[in-house]
Design an enzyme around this catalytic site. Structure first.
Site, PDB file in Angstrom:
ATOM      1  N   HIS A 160       1.750  10.246  -1.937  1.00 17.32           N
ATOM      2  CA  HIS A 160       2.297   8.887  -2.038  1.00 17.32           C
ATOM      3  C   HIS A 160       1.351   7.839  -2.653  1.00 17.32           C
ATOM      4  O   HIS A 160       1.832   6.945  -3.345  1.00 17.32           O
ATOM      5  CB  HIS A 160       2.908   8.403  -0.699  1.00 17.32           C
ATOM      6  CG  HIS A 160       1.926   7.916   0.313  1.00 17.32           C
ATOM      7  ND1 HIS A 160       1.355   8.743   1.248  1.00 17.32           N
ATOM      8  CD2 HIS A 160       1.405   6.681   0.547  1.00 17.32           C
ATOM      9  CE1 HIS A 160       0.531   8.031   2.005  1.00 17.32           C
ATOM     10  NE2 HIS A 160       0.542   6.788   1.604  1.00 17.32           N
ATOM     11  N   HIS A 162      -5.998   3.865  -0.656  1.00 19.39           N
ATOM     12  CA  HIS A 162      -6.021   3.451   0.756  1.00 19.39           C
ATOM     13  C   HIS A 162      -6.181   4.610   1.739  1.00 19.39           C
ATOM     14  O   HIS A 162      -6.411   4.378   2.918  1.00 19.39           O
ATOM     15  CB  HIS A 162      -4.812   2.576   1.102  1.00 19.39           C
ATOM     16  CG  HIS A 162      -3.482   3.266   1.134  1.00 19.39           C
ATOM     17  ND1 HIS A 162      -2.759   3.531  -0.003  1.00 19.39           N
ATOM     18  CD2 HIS A 162      -2.735   3.737   2.163  1.00 19.39           C
ATOM     19  CE1 HIS A 162      -1.619   4.128   0.330  1.00 19.39           C
ATOM     20  NE2 HIS A 162      -1.596   4.274   1.641  1.00 19.39           N
ATOM     21  N   HIS A 163      -6.066   5.866   1.271  1.00 21.34           N
ATOM     22  CA  HIS A 163      -6.308   6.998   2.179  1.00 21.34           C
ATOM     23  C   HIS A 163      -7.621   7.727   1.873  1.00 21.34           C
ATOM     24  O   HIS A 163      -7.847   8.828   2.368  1.00 21.34           O
ATOM     25  CB  HIS A 163      -5.139   7.985   2.136  1.00 21.34           C
ATOM     26  CG  HIS A 163      -3.933   7.486   2.869  1.00 21.34           C
ATOM     27  ND1 HIS A 163      -3.893   7.367   4.249  1.00 21.34           N
ATOM     28  CD2 HIS A 163      -2.736   7.037   2.416  1.00 21.34           C
ATOM     29  CE1 HIS A 163      -2.706   6.876   4.612  1.00 21.34           C
ATOM     30  NE2 HIS A 163      -1.992   6.663   3.515  1.00 21.34           N
ATOM     31  N   LYS A 184       5.728   5.735  -0.835  1.00 23.21           N
ATOM     32  CA  LYS A 184       6.494   6.493   0.172  1.00 23.21           C
ATOM     33  C   LYS A 184       7.986   6.539  -0.141  1.00 23.21           C
ATOM     34  O   LYS A 184       8.718   7.330   0.465  1.00 23.21           O
ATOM     35  CB  LYS A 184       6.257   5.914   1.575  1.00 23.21           C
ATOM     36  CG  LYS A 184       4.962   6.433   2.179  1.00 23.21           C
ATOM     37  CD  LYS A 184       4.941   6.235   3.677  1.00 23.21           C
ATOM     38  CE  LYS A 184       3.654   6.803   4.267  1.00 23.21           C
ATOM     39  NZ  LYS A 184       3.389   6.228   5.582  1.00 23.21           N
ATOM     40  N   ASP A 187      -5.611  -0.780   8.514  1.00 22.86           N
ATOM     41  CA  ASP A 187      -4.478   0.153   8.663  1.00 22.86           C
ATOM     42  C   ASP A 187      -4.609   0.946   9.967  1.00 22.86           C
ATOM     43  O   ASP A 187      -3.657   1.083  10.728  1.00 22.86           O
ATOM     44  CB  ASP A 187      -4.479   1.107   7.452  1.00 22.86           C
ATOM     45  CG  ASP A 187      -3.171   1.878   7.324  1.00 22.86           C
ATOM     46  OD1 ASP A 187      -2.127   1.379   7.785  1.00 22.86           O
ATOM     47  OD2 ASP A 187      -3.204   2.988   6.756  1.00 22.86           O
ATOM     48  N   HIS A 191       0.806  -1.227   0.000  1.00 20.21           N
ATOM     49  CA  HIS A 191       0.000   0.000   0.000  1.00 20.21           C
ATOM     50  C   HIS A 191       0.839   1.278   0.000  1.00 20.21           C
ATOM     51  O   HIS A 191       0.495   2.250  -0.653  1.00 20.21           O
ATOM     52  CB  HIS A 191      -0.969  -0.006   1.193  1.00 20.21           C
ATOM     53  CG  HIS A 191      -0.298  -0.008   2.526  1.00 20.21           C
ATOM     54  ND1 HIS A 191       0.217  -1.150   3.082  1.00 20.21           N
ATOM     55  CD2 HIS A 191      -0.040   0.987   3.411  1.00 20.21           C
ATOM     56  CE1 HIS A 191       0.755  -0.860   4.257  1.00 20.21           C
ATOM     57  NE2 HIS A 191       0.625   0.438   4.476  1.00 20.21           N
ATOM     58  N   ASP A 192       1.960   1.284   0.735  1.00 20.11           N
ATOM     59  CA  ASP A 192       2.744   2.515   0.855  1.00 20.11           C
ATOM     60  C   ASP A 192       3.959   2.551  -0.077  1.00 20.11           C
ATOM     61  O   ASP A 192       4.926   3.283   0.213  1.00 20.11           O
ATOM     62  CB  ASP A 192       3.195   2.698   2.313  1.00 20.11           C
ATOM     63  CG  ASP A 192       2.176   3.505   3.122  1.00 20.11           C
ATOM     64  OD1 ASP A 192       1.327   4.172   2.507  1.00 20.11           O
ATOM     65  OD2 ASP A 192       2.242   3.458   4.366  1.00 20.11           O
TER      66      ASP A 192
HETATM   67 FE   FE2 Z   1      -0.305   5.288   3.002  1.00 15.07          FE
END
Ligand code: FE2
Length: 251
Positions: free
Chosen positions: A142, A166-167, A117, A195, A113-114
């Site tokens: 991100h 996801h955010h 980043k 999360d 998911h990240d």
């Molecule tokens: Fe994230």
């Protein structure tokens, strides 16, 4: 024709029919053997294909885990966050009876998911104080960066939805696309709960970890604002003991 001749003719006919029957029986037996061979070949091919698919999935999973570890290696606080979130997410998805629990790609999405980043500078990612609006904008980029990184990796399939969305929040106040309700892919709505659950139950530099029971109260309070009420209903059927077991096993 005499009776004797007629009898002989009948006998001959019977003998002919018997010979024909024997021949047909022999042909049928050959065909049956042939069919059995085909069935055995098919079974063998199917077994080989299944083994190949399994091996391919294993390779994908190893690649995804390696990538996820590379993303996480930078952040000492979160530890094995991605693996825990993936396990919580799969648990919640299964509780919701969602078919996505059968889709291996979804787990890839939870793990990666990240990925975006990697493009956030350390000075911002690990800044101890509050972020400036410009820094916040970089952090909030991100999911977009992540979805660009994995755009052409076809085997990730629906995993890419998790990376991008996801955010997002159920009420439309999330980022990067400001989606709301069911516009947000289901996998991303499930992920959001997992999360937050992991964030709340992990020690952070600025606060101690909550218990799973306390985290549950905070998460359920955000049903309908941050989270999809149906996903929350599914989460509520997952026992804390089960989540604690995941946490203990993964660390
Ligand atoms: Fe994230």
């Amino acid at each position: 024709m005499t009776t004797v001749e007629q009898t002989q003719q009948l006998r001959d006919r019977i003998a002919e029919l018997e010979a024909e029957l024997a021949e047909r029986t022999h042909e049928a037996a050959l065909k049956e053997q042939q069919l059995e061979r085909y069935a055995a070949d098919l079974r063998e091919t199917f077994k080989e294909e299944r083994a190949r698919a399994h091996e391919l999935h294993r390779s994908y999973m190893l690649t995804v885990r390696a990538l996820a570890s590379a993303v996480e290696a930078r952040d000492a606080y979160t530890g094995r966050h991605a693996e825990r979130v993936a396990a919580y997410g799969l648990q919640i998805a299964a509780a919701a009876g969602m078919s996505l629990s059968d889709e291996p790609q979804i787990e890839f999405g939870f793990l990666l998911h990240d990925a975006g980043k990697v493009a956030v500078p350390d000075a911002i990612l690990f800044k101890p104080g509050p972020l400036t609006p410009a820094e916040r904008a970089i952090v909030e980029q991100h999911p977009v960066t992540g979805s660009e990184i994995v755009r052409d990796i076809d085997f990730l399939g629906a995993a890419r939805d998790v990376i991008r969305s996801h955010h997002e929040r159920w009420d439309g106040t999330g980022y990067p696309d400001g989606l709301s309700g069911t516009e947000i892919p289901l996998s991303a709505r499930v992920f959001a709960v997992a999360d937050t659950l992991d964030a709340l139950t992990t020690n952070r530099p600025y606060r101690r970890a909550s218990t799973f029971a306390k985290a549950r109260v905070m998460i359920v309070r955000d049903s309908g604002s941050h989270f999809d009420p149906e996903v929350i209903a599914a989460y509520e059927t997952v026992e804390d003991a089960e989540l604690e077991r995941i946490r203990r096993e993964i660390g």
